[in-house]
Design an enzyme around this catalytic site. Structure first.
Site, short mmCIF file in Angstrom:
data_model
loop_
_atom_site.label_atom_id
_atom_site.label_comp_id
_atom_site.label_asym_id
_atom_site.label_seq_id
_atom_site.Cartn_x
_atom_site.Cartn_y
_atom_site.Cartn_z
N ASN A 9 0.75 -1.16 0.04
CA ASN A 9 0.16 0.04 -0.03
C ASN A 9 0.89 1.34 -0.12
O ASN A 9 1.40 1.44 1.02
CB ASN A 9 -0.68 -0.13 1.22
CG ASN A 9 -1.85 1.43 1.35
OD1 ASN A 9 -1.89 2.08 0.51
ND2 ASN A 9 -2.28 1.41 2.70
N LYS A 11 0.30 4.03 -0.28
CA LYS A 11 -0.57 5.38 0.47
C LYS A 11 -0.27 6.70 -0.36
O LYS A 11 -0.36 6.55 -1.87
CB LYS A 11 -0.07 5.70 1.66
CG LYS A 11 -0.13 4.33 2.44
CD LYS A 11 0.00 4.41 4.27
CE LYS A 11 -0.21 3.46 4.60
NZ LYS A 11 -0.06 3.16 6.24
N HIS A 89 -9.46 1.41 4.82
CA HIS A 89 -8.33 1.61 5.53
C HIS A 89 -8.47 2.44 6.67
O HIS A 89 -9.34 3.51 6.51
CB HIS A 89 -7.36 1.97 4.64
CG HIS A 89 -5.72 2.28 5.23
ND1 HIS A 89 -5.27 3.04 6.15
CD2 HIS A 89 -4.81 1.06 5.00
CE1 HIS A 89 -4.23 2.65 6.60
NE2 HIS A 89 -3.78 1.52 6.01
N GLU A 91 -6.83 5.10 7.79
CA GLU A 91 -6.72 6.30 7.55
C GLU A 91 -7.63 6.89 6.84
O GLU A 91 -8.10 8.09 6.60
CB GLU A 91 -5.38 6.58 6.45
CG GLU A 91 -4.04 6.21 7.45
CD GLU A 91 -2.65 5.88 6.73
OE1 GLU A 91 -2.73 5.52 5.47
OE2 GLU A 91 -1.97 4.93 7.47
N GLU A 159 -5.34 -4.62 10.78
CA GLU A 159 -4.44 -3.53 11.06
C GLU A 159 -4.85 -2.91 12.45
O GLU A 159 -5.49 -1.77 12.17
CB GLU A 159 -4.52 -2.62 9.68
CG GLU A 159 -4.11 -3.26 8.32
CD GLU A 159 -3.55 -2.36 7.40
OE1 GLU A 159 -2.46 -2.80 6.87
OE2 GLU A 159 -4.24 -1.48 7.15
N GLY A 165 2.33 2.43 10.75
CA GLY A 165 3.64 3.45 10.51
C GLY A 165 4.32 3.67 11.82
O GLY A 165 4.96 4.83 12.06
N SER A 205 3.31 -1.90 10.50
CA SER A 205 4.78 -2.01 10.64
C SER A 205 5.25 -3.47 10.28
O SER A 205 6.33 -4.02 11.05
CB SER A 205 5.14 -1.65 12.28
OG SER A 205 4.82 -0.34 12.31
N GLY A 227 4.77 1.14 4.48
CA GLY A 227 6.28 1.80 4.50
C GLY A 227 7.26 0.80 3.60
O GLY A 227 8.05 1.35 2.73
#
Ligand code: PGA
Length: 243
Positions: A9, A11, A89, A91, A159, A165, A205, A227
């Site tokens: 992902n 992002k 998600h 976010e 998640e 993150g 993570s 990430g």
């Protein structure tokens, strides 16, 4: 037997120049593992033209068209080359105030267009510390599970929000307990065989260092990686860890 899925992902990261990373990731593919990456909407078409594995969107609107400034529909993402999309998600649930009903409708839009969905659920740190993590997450699964949910097009990503993150991952024991609870909920809602066929991914993570332990934990069928999916150097070892 559920095949493992290692999904990335990006992002709101990446540019045309970053697409070179897809070549390195393609070189790391393993016939035992499914690999997919969700990219920003502007990169779907060039990424899909270049990658040797499925490219997806990070979100889609639940409607097929209409007055929704700034949004893209499942049909638009598909036309650009997306094979799937992430929905729900955290976010977006938090930053864009998306409800379980919104997430369910988005997943159903993907199914209407013959696309796959990765549907995210997860608790906040406060909810975990209050001992409510399993109740919160299984309630999200119940309320956001789309009509026609089945393992051939839907995966669920657990998640924990506090792990995204942050460099802090859930313990293998916590992940196994949560995935067991999600699995039991799916079996209750869909029946034994269909409920057992939906893949359960862990996200938060995930790195080369922790991927092997997480990917081989009980009831973990893959990972959703933020990430560490941005470069082949970081993502390739995670694919290898799943094999
Ligand atoms: P992270 O993100 O791997 O950077 O923690 C995971 C995600 O949000 O999907």
């Amino acid at each position: 037997m559920r095949r493992k899925l290692v999904a990335g992902n990006w992002k709101m990261n990446g540019s045309l120049a970053s697409l070179a990373e897809l070549d390195g990731i393609g070189a790391a593919l393993d016939p035992r593992i499914d690999v997919a990456i969700a990219v920003p909407a502007t990169l779907i078409a060039p990424a899909a033209a270049r990658a040797a594995f499925p490219i997806g969107a990070e979100d889609v609107h639940s409607a097929d068209s209409g007055a929704h400034t700034g949004c893209i529909s499942a049909a638009m993402a598909k036309e650009a080359g997306a094979a799937f999309s992430i929905v729900g998600h955290s976010e977006r649930r938090q930053g864009q105030c998306e409800s379980d009903a919104d997430v369910k409708a988005k997943a159903e839009a993907l199914r209407r267009h013959g696309m796959n969905a990765i549907l995210c659920v997860g608790e906040t740190l406060d909810e975990r510390e209050a001992g409510r993590a399993v109740a919160v997450v299984t309630a999200q699964v119940r309320a956001s599970l789309p009509e026609g949910a089945a393992g051939d097009w839907l995966a669920i990503a657990y998640e924990p929000i506090w792990a995204i993150g942050t460099g802090r991952t859930a313990t293998v024991e916590d992940v196994e307990a949560m995935h067991g609870a999600i699995r039991a909920t799916l079996v209750e809602l869909l029946g034994a065989e269909p409920g057992a066929a939906v893949r359960l991914l862990y996200g938060g993570s995930v790195t080369a260092d922790n991927a092997a332990a997480l990917l081989h934990a009980r009831d973990v069928d893959g990972a959703l990686v933020g990430g560490a999916s941005l470069t082949a150097a970081k993502f390739a070892p995670i694919i290898a860890a799943g094999a």
